[in-house]
Enzyme design. Structure first.
Site, PDB file in Angstrom:
ATOM      1  N   HIS A 166      -2.673  13.092  -3.776  1.00 30.38           N
ATOM      2  CA  HIS A 166      -3.404  14.259  -4.298  1.00 30.38           C
ATOM      3  C   HIS A 166      -2.628  15.001  -5.393  1.00 30.38           C
ATOM      4  O   HIS A 166      -3.198  15.864  -6.061  1.00 30.38           O
ATOM      5  CB  HIS A 166      -3.726  15.249  -3.172  1.00 30.38           C
ATOM      6  CG  HIS A 166      -4.689  14.734  -2.149  1.00 30.38           C
ATOM      7  ND1 HIS A 166      -5.942  14.264  -2.475  1.00 30.38           N
ATOM      8  CD2 HIS A 166      -4.590  14.601  -0.796  1.00 30.38           C
ATOM      9  CE1 HIS A 166      -6.569  13.867  -1.367  1.00 30.38           C
ATOM     10  NE2 HIS A 166      -5.770  14.055  -0.333  1.00 30.38           N
ATOM     11  N   ASP A 202      -6.884   5.612   1.422  1.00 28.74           N
ATOM     12  CA  ASP A 202      -6.852   6.839   2.227  1.00 28.74           C
ATOM     13  C   ASP A 202      -8.282   7.371   2.380  1.00 28.74           C
ATOM     14  O   ASP A 202      -9.131   7.134   1.516  1.00 28.74           O
ATOM     15  CB  ASP A 202      -5.963   7.869   1.515  1.00 28.74           C
ATOM     16  CG  ASP A 202      -5.736   9.146   2.301  1.00 28.74           C
ATOM     17  OD1 ASP A 202      -4.657   9.271   2.906  1.00 28.74           O
ATOM     18  OD2 ASP A 202      -6.630  10.022   2.317  1.00 28.74           O
ATOM     19  N   HIS A 204      -9.309  10.267   1.919  1.00 30.13           N
ATOM     20  CA  HIS A 204      -9.612  11.254   0.881  1.00 30.13           C
ATOM     21  C   HIS A 204      -9.446  10.648  -0.516  1.00 30.13           C
ATOM     22  O   HIS A 204      -8.564   9.816  -0.737  1.00 30.13           O
ATOM     23  CB  HIS A 204      -8.673  12.455   1.027  1.00 30.13           C
ATOM     24  CG  HIS A 204      -8.688  13.080   2.390  1.00 30.13           C
ATOM     25  ND1 HIS A 204      -7.757  12.760   3.365  1.00 30.13           N
ATOM     26  CD2 HIS A 204      -9.546  13.961   2.950  1.00 30.13           C
ATOM     27  CE1 HIS A 204      -8.027  13.455   4.471  1.00 30.13           C
ATOM     28  NE2 HIS A 204      -9.112  14.183   4.250  1.00 30.13           N
ATOM     29  N   ASP A 291      -5.931   7.600   7.672  1.00 32.88           N
ATOM     30  CA  ASP A 291      -6.838   8.630   8.179  1.00 32.88           C
ATOM     31  C   ASP A 291      -8.291   8.154   8.174  1.00 32.88           C
ATOM     32  O   ASP A 291      -9.207   8.926   8.470  1.00 32.88           O
ATOM     33  CB  ASP A 291      -6.672   9.972   7.440  1.00 32.88           C
ATOM     34  CG  ASP A 291      -6.485   9.840   5.948  1.00 32.88           C
ATOM     35  OD1 ASP A 291      -6.704   8.742   5.399  1.00 32.88           O
ATOM     36  OD2 ASP A 291      -6.132  10.854   5.320  1.00 32.88           O
TER      37      ASP A 291
HETATM   38  N1  Q9C Z   1     -11.837  19.873   6.301  1.00 29.93           N
HETATM   39  C1  Q9C Z   1      -3.951  13.401   2.743  1.00 29.93           C
HETATM   40  O1  Q9C Z   1      -4.535  12.732   3.552  1.00 29.93           O
HETATM   41  N2  Q9C Z   1      -7.413  19.632   4.318  1.00 29.93           N
HETATM   42  N3  Q9C Z   1      -4.264  14.701   2.534  1.00 29.93           N
HETATM   43  C2  Q9C Z   1      -8.509  19.002   4.934  1.00 29.93           C
HETATM   44  C3  Q9C Z   1     -10.704  19.088   5.932  1.00 29.93           C
HETATM   45  C4  Q9C Z   1      -6.631  18.846   3.418  1.00 29.93           C
HETATM   46  C5  Q9C Z   1      -5.339  15.307   3.245  1.00 29.93           C
HETATM   47  C6  Q9C Z   1      -9.551  19.920   5.406  1.00 29.93           C
HETATM   48  C7  Q9C Z   1      -6.565  17.383   3.727  1.00 29.93           C
HETATM   49  C8  Q9C Z   1      -5.557  16.709   2.845  1.00 29.93           C
HETATM   50  C9  Q9C Z   1      -2.782  12.859   2.000  1.00 29.93           C
HETATM   51 ZN    ZN Z   2      -6.131  11.539   3.404  1.00 26.82          ZN
END
Ligand code: Q9C
Ligand code: ZN
Length: 353
Positions: A166, A202, A204, A291
């Site tokens: 990110h 991932d 995301h 994830d």
């Molecule tokens: N409702 C990585 O997996 N907040 N970052 C999530 C979900 C941030 C995830 C809130 C998630 C970041 C590297």
């Molecule tokens: Zn993630």
């Protein structure tokens, strides 16, 4: 395969992130990586290494993907914070104000609160005393993994946290500070690969990696992820983002709705790997988040432990030298088994040299 581990990862161990209107314990914890190391002790699918301590070369590599003023800010943020008030030493840093549309990003504010907002995009990624040391050593792991593959290894893994995908040219967020996958891709380019692909699996969208390479055609970025209409990071990751200028056509997003089946996820993986082949990539970087697991507390796909073995096997059959970086995965106790399953599947299916 060679596994470069971040021995400094525990120095980033922040307390609270903003989540649904509350400060809650951070999802991204040191235990995640400890579980991978414990699983590797049981199933030694590769050899463990510390990264090369080549500071000048690492700084040069980081400067190729991140803005100097961002790196300077991050490197000194903790000292600045404590200098503001000695009592700050007991608090993690979280931004609370951001320059959205119409605000100026060209003037670097004096205010620390303003600068931490300028260089971030969420309030879920605390900065603490050891964040820079941990993130920088992680970047060293990514670079060393890429150098190993440039030197003839079929596969190498950057076993590190905090994650990276990110983090953009001049911003942190999503628990990420330095973009390890981008650094690996840039390092592969700098050491002989004419074209590189980053495949981000991932849950995301890999917004930071996409943004870093958006105007370039030498690094293809592919991400399969939860649809940003409902899933973090929300403001990037749509299918119509194809790259710009010279990079037009060198970005592929494969957004999938929350709840997507495993079969559909693997179909999207095929589409992603087809794009990697069409790009005629000479090396592959995999941003490996687990994830996508059915038990992940913040995500919405349904992969099971065995599916990660299949993922590793499929990645090996792409037939390219591969660098993997560790990204997300928050079902903490299962992170080790799932990550090592990917590595085991990969190693078992790599072509014999
Ligand atoms: N409702 C990585 O997996 N907040 N970052 C999530 C979900 C941030 C995830 C809130 C998630 C970041 C590297
Ligand atoms: Zn993630």
């Amino acid at each position: 395969m060679k596994i470069f581990r971040n021995a400094l990862h525990r120095r980033h161990d922040a307390r609270l992130e903003m989540y649904r209107g509350r400060l809650v314990p951070c999802h991204e914890t040191p235990a995640r990586l400890d579980h991978v190391l414990a699983e590797l002790a049981r199933r030694p699918v590769g050899s463990l290494h510390d990264p090369a301590p080549d500071d000048a070369a690492l700084d040069a590599a980081l400067a190729a993907i991140h803005a100097p003023r961002y790196l300077d800010f991050l490197a000194g943020a903790w000292d600045e914070w404590v200098a503001l008030d000695p009592a700050n030493a007991d608090l993690d840093i979280l931004p609370a104000v951001w320059p959205v549309r119409g605000f100026r990003a060209d003037v670097l504010p004096e205010s620390f609160a303003a600068r931490i907002g300028l260089f971030s995009f969420d309030a879920g990624s605390p900065v603490m005393a050891g964040t820079w040391a941990a993130a920088r050593e992680g970047a060293a792991c990514a670079r060393s993994a890429a150098l190993a593959v440039s030197g003839g290894e079929r596969a190498a893994f950057a076993l590190t946290r905090p994650p990276g995908h990110h983090a953009g040219p001049d911003f942190f967020g999503g628990y990420c500070f330095l973009n390890n996958a981008a650094l690996a891709a840039q390092t592969l380019r700098d050491h002989g690969a004419a074209r590189v692909a980053v495949l981000d699996v991932d849950y995301h969208h890999g917004n930071g990696t996409q943004t870093i390479f958006y105007g370039r055609d030498d690094v293809l970025t592919v991400s399969l992820h939860g649809d940003p209409r409902t899933e973090y990071p929300f403001f990037l990751g749509h299918a119509d983002e194809r790259g710009e200028g010279a990079g037009l056509g060198a970005n592929l997003n494969l957004p999938l709705p929350r709840g997507t089946s495993v079969a559909t996820w693997f179909e999207a993986l095929e589409a992603g790997l087809a794009a990697v082949a069409a790009h005629r990539a000479e090396a592959l970087v995999v941003a490996l988040g687990v994830d996508t697991f059915e038990g992940d507390p913040i995500s919405g796909f349904h992969l099971r432990a065995d599916d990660y073995l299949r993922l590793g096997e499929r990645l090996a059959r792409a037939g390219l030298p591969v660098v993997l970086t560790m990204e997300g995965g928050y079902a903490v106790a299962e992170v080790g088994g799932n990550v090592v399953n990917v590595l085991e599947g990969l190693v078992a299916s790599l072509p014999r040299p």
